[in-house]
Design an enzyme around this catalytic site. Structure first.
Site, mmCIF file in Angstrom:
data_model
loop_
_atom_site.group_PDB
_atom_site.id
_atom_site.type_symbol
_atom_site.label_atom_id
_atom_site.label_comp_id
_atom_site.label_asym_id
_atom_site.label_seq_id
_atom_site.Cartn_x
_atom_site.Cartn_y
_atom_site.Cartn_z
ATOM 1 N N ASP A 211 21.564 -4.560 -7.280
ATOM 2 C CA ASP A 211 21.580 -3.098 -7.365
ATOM 3 C C ASP A 211 22.341 -2.647 -8.337
ATOM 4 O O ASP A 211 23.270 -3.263 -8.902
ATOM 5 C CB ASP A 211 22.259 -2.504 -5.989
ATOM 6 C CG ASP A 211 22.614 -1.403 -6.071
ATOM 7 O OD1 ASP A 211 21.707 -0.289 -6.042
ATOM 8 O OD2 ASP A 211 23.744 -0.655 -6.434
ATOM 9 N N GLU A 266 17.527 -3.728 -10.570
ATOM 10 C CA GLU A 266 17.344 -2.334 -10.694
ATOM 11 C C GLU A 266 18.280 -1.685 -11.998
ATOM 12 O O GLU A 266 19.473 -1.465 -12.126
ATOM 13 C CB GLU A 266 18.139 -1.666 -9.560
ATOM 14 C CG GLU A 266 17.989 -0.128 -9.476
ATOM 15 C CD GLU A 266 18.947 0.809 -8.516
ATOM 16 O OE1 GLU A 266 18.806 1.668 -7.807
ATOM 17 O OE2 GLU A 266 20.042 0.101 -8.517
#
Length: 502
Positions: A211, A266
């Site tokens: 993330d 990401e």
């Protein structure tokens, strides 16, 4: 450092439970008897070539307004994922985190599974159940930052800001109000790399979605930066080489201990070589998220009517990726579902999501519902067909879930009403939500038959702005999509490598 005793939850604790009288966590020694410890039964499924990801939050996986458990998810949600044709589930909020409403992004205990959804053994059972269905399991890995909690987090483990983190402003993420790791320290590398290995070997995860790595790649954390694609945007004094090296080490470790593992980054910036092997000087990710695609569709739905959609811009965004770097395409993820934003279906149908979906009360659909149903299906097929080498969907969006995600908080009187998934709507024969879900299931069945996601042949043969028609070849298939709001065509001529009439 000042001779004072301090109390902390151990950084390496394998379990932490929250004391609801103080809201602080306490470390727990977890060592069940041999007859109660879970033993894995099913082998890991092979790495899918046509990766189709179902993004999910275990606690939200119930129709009832409650925190669903790992056992609930294994029983109720995994069979749905299998039936719909997804071969991967990506789980959010697994590592223990400061509060339920942070979506798992303020991690306090990196080696402890969240106790809100059950025990460590129940998490293992859920993952083993997924493997029995041929579904691989990815974990949403948060190594870009940590909770700033002091008493039950690791932000000031030794009483200073300099144990695992940078000190001062360098160690504080202003937009996330969290603490930032010092990736140059040996002990930090040992901690995080051990964490990467732990979840794979102890719990059977098959890989990770890392993330927020844009925050790691740049000293500015990407805040206020515009990325045009030029190399000067990525390589220079703003590049955080300590973080770069950590990501390379992490991906090298992942693929060494589990060659079939999948690693997804990401990154919103478009960092070059993100998905090239470490031995080539790349970061070693298998895929990157195509984050520009959902942003594009939200802007289109928010700012202009569909008769003004520019098909050339749509095609450019769907195909704008670096050669030999795979991307995960998606129309919407959890980001578009949280309170304050709208899902694709909500942008298309708004209040009609509540008033116009009954086949009994409204046997003839309104124009808004008909348009919404059609565009929802077409956009998702367009993204699956042209957007990348893998596909992602957030739980419930496959059937146009009518409610946003709003975690329990004081402002909503700690309600779980909007922190669940209404699976019952898609199963109700009298509601139009079933049409969304049926299309999604058939769309994935078609891809499962022809497997175009893993086929390198991709050629856009037509993007006609006047007719609003897009035609492209992917694998052995020819896709023709008419986005014109009121014009149909017959005898339309389209070039194809096969030639002849269709």
């Amino acid at each position: 450092n000042d001779g004072q005793w301090i109390e902390r939850v151990p950084a390496w604790t394998r379990l932490a439970w929250q004391d609801h009288t103080t809201n602080l966590f306490n470390g727990v020694h977890w060592d069940p008897p041999a007859d109660e410890a879970y033993s894995f039964v099913h082998p890991r499924p092979p790495k899918p070539e046509n990766l189709k990801i179902y993004e999910a939050h275990v606690g939200m996986g119930s129709c009832d307004p409650k925190v669903a458990t790992y056992a609930d998810f294994a029983r109720d949600v995994l069979p749905r994922i299998k039936r719909l044709g997804y071969n991967c589930v990506q789980l959010m909020a697994i590592a223990e985190h400061a509060h339920y409403g942070c979506f798992g992004y303020h991690v306090t205990s990196f080696f402890a599974p969240s106790g809100r959804q059950g025990t460590p053994e129940e998490l293992k059972m859920m993952i083993d159940t997924a493997h029995s269905m041929g579904i691989i399991v990815l974990m949403d890995m948060v190594h870009a930052h940590a909770s700033s909690n002091i008493l039950d987090g690791i932000a000031q483990m030794d009483g200073t800001q300099h144990c695992y983190m940078h000190g001062g402003s360098k160690g504080h993420h202003a937009e996330w109000d969290s603490s930032i790791f010092d990736y140059l320290k040996y002990e930090v590398l040992r901690f995080l790399l051990s964490n990467v290995r732990w979840w794979i070997e102890e719990y059977g995860f098959d890989g990770y979605r890392f993330d927020g790595i844009t925050s790691m790649l740049y000293r500015s954390h990407g805040i206020g930066k515009g990325f045009s694609g030029g190399y000067n945007d990525y390589f220079g004094p703003d590049a955080d080489t300590d973080s770069h090296i950590y990501l390379m080490l992490a991906n090298d470790l992942i693929h060494t201990i589990l060659p079939s593992a999948i690693s997804i980054g990401e990154d919103v910036s478009g960092m070059p070589t993100l998905c090239r092997p470490v031995e080539e000087g790349g970061f070693g990710f298998d895929y990157r998220l195509a984050m520009a695609i959902p942003d594009m569709f939200i802007k289109l739905l928010k700012n202009c009517s569909d008769d003004h959609w520019n098909v050339e811009d749509i095609v450019h965004t769907l195909t704008n990726r670096r050669w030999k770097e795979k991307v995960v395409a998606y129309t919407e993820s959890h980001d578009q579902a949280i309170v304050g934003d709208k899902t694709l279906a909500f942008w298309l149908m708004d209040a009609e999501m509540y008033n116009g979906m009954s086949l009994i009360n409204r046997p003839s659909a309104s124009h808004q519902v008909e348009r919404g149903l059609s565009l929802h299906k077409m956009v998702r097929l367009l993204v699956l067909g042209l957007g990348g080498e893998a596909y992602l969907n957030f739980m419930g969006n496959e059937f146009g879930h009518p409610e946003w995600v709003d975690f329990p908080r004081p402002e909503n009187e700690w309600s779980h009403h909007h922190c669940r998934r209404r699976w019952d709507l898609a199963e109700d024969e009298h509601l139009r939500y079933k049409f969304f879900q049926c299309f999604d299931e058939l769309m994935h069945a078609c891809e499962g038959r022809f497997r175009w996601l893993s086929d390198e042949h991709q050629y856009v043969s037509l993007k006609n702005e006047g007719d609003k028609v897009i035609a492209f070849e992917r694998g052995d298939l020819l896709f023709v999509i008419n986005l014109h709001p009121c014009q149909s065509f017959e005898g339309y001529r389209i070039g194809s490598r096969r030639g002849g009439a269709l």
